[in-house]
Motif scaffolding. Structure first.
Motif, PDB file in Angstrom:
ATOM      1  N   SER A  41       0.955  -1.520   0.026  1.00  0.00           N
ATOM      2  CA  SER A  41       0.023   0.021  -0.101  1.00  0.00           C
ATOM      3  C   SER A  41       0.765   1.068   0.086  1.00  0.00           C
ATOM      4  N   GLU A  73      -7.105  -2.236  -0.049  1.00  0.00           N
ATOM      5  CA  GLU A  73      -6.114  -1.132   0.069  1.00  0.00           C
ATOM      6  C   GLU A  73      -5.613  -0.489  -1.176  1.00  0.00           C
ATOM      7  N   ILE A  74      -5.256  -1.554  -2.182  1.00  0.00           N
ATOM      8  CA  ILE A  74      -4.579  -0.984  -3.291  1.00  0.00           C
ATOM      9  C   ILE A  74      -5.639  -0.381  -4.220  1.00  0.00           C
ATOM     10  N   GLY A 229      -4.295   7.421  -0.855  1.00  0.00           N
ATOM     11  CA  GLY A 229      -4.443   6.222  -0.119  1.00  0.00           C
ATOM     12  C   GLY A 229      -5.125   6.592   1.028  1.00  0.00           C
TER      13      GLY A 229
END
Length: 229
Positions: A41, A73-74, A229
């Motif tokens: 991540s 998460e990606i 992110g």
């Protein structure tokens, strides 16, 4: 970023993430799975923040008995990218995958995947044969045993690939602490930094916020507070 003397720059490299999926991840025992998710991540967030072209790929994420999409998460970092799903462990042999690689127009590939000795190494070795320069991110990859990634890393290195960690790769992209690129990286190190780097960055920022020390120039650079992110 101009005047970067490093081998890897924002302008000459691309990130390739292969099969970072929950079901595949359950087979990983060579690295703590939570650490693996954190590291990949962090790499993804750095690539997004700096505008480094990124290719995402999955195996059997759809069309099989179970649904196994890429780590959430990606996908949250790259909501605009649809991972290229395949039925073969050899991603490099998939025409859609190769087309995505070629579309980046980059010859230096920063590659990570699970598992290291199969889905990652097969594509790394094929990329090398096709004239690409490959850096494989060892701490964003994992395998079923501790021996498996060690053997795979030896095989890839002997074939000409370069081992690297995600923080080393990001450091290659922005070596100048006074640059706006480095400013973009600071909050990502705070969120994902390994080995206490996140604590170190937080400590420095806390001293600045408390007025103990003046803010260094890179903290005040444009985009310093932006986080991906």
């Amino acid at each position: 970023m101009t005047n970067n003397p490093n081998e890897l720059t924002i302008e000459n490299s691309a990130v390739v993430l292969i099969d970072h999926q929950p079901l595949v991840g359950l087979a990983v025992n060579s690295i703590d799975r939570t650490v693996l998710v954190n590291n990949v991540s962090g790499l993804a967030a750095m690539a997004k923040a700096l505008g480094v072209p990124t290719v995402l790929s999955t195996i059997g994420a759809k069309g099989s008995v179970l649904v196994d999409p890429i780590f959430k998460e990606i996908q949250a970092i790259f909501p605009e990218i649809k991972p290229i799903d395949r039925t073969t462990t050899h991603a490099w042999s998939d025409p859609k995958f190769r087309a995505a690689i070629d579309a980046t127009r980059r010859k230096k590939l920063i590659m990570a995947g699970i598992v290291t000795g199969t889905c990652l190494s097969q594509s790394v070795l094929a990329a090398l044969k096709d004239g690409f320069e490959v850096y494989f991110v060892s701490d964003c990859s994992g395998d079923v045993t501790t021996e498996a990634p060690e053997d795979a890393k030896a095989l890839m290195t002997q074939a000409g690939a370069h081992p690297i960690t995600w923080m080393n790769a990001s450091g290659e992209w922005a070596p100048d602490y006074t640059s706006k690129e480095r400013a973009l990286m600071t909050p990502i190190y705070t969120k994902y930094g390994s080995g206490g780097t996140n604590f170190l960055v937080d400590y420095v920022l806390d001293q600045v916020a408390a007025g103990v020390v003046p803010a260094p120039s890179f903290i005040g650079a444009p985009g310093a507070k932006e986080v991906s992110g």
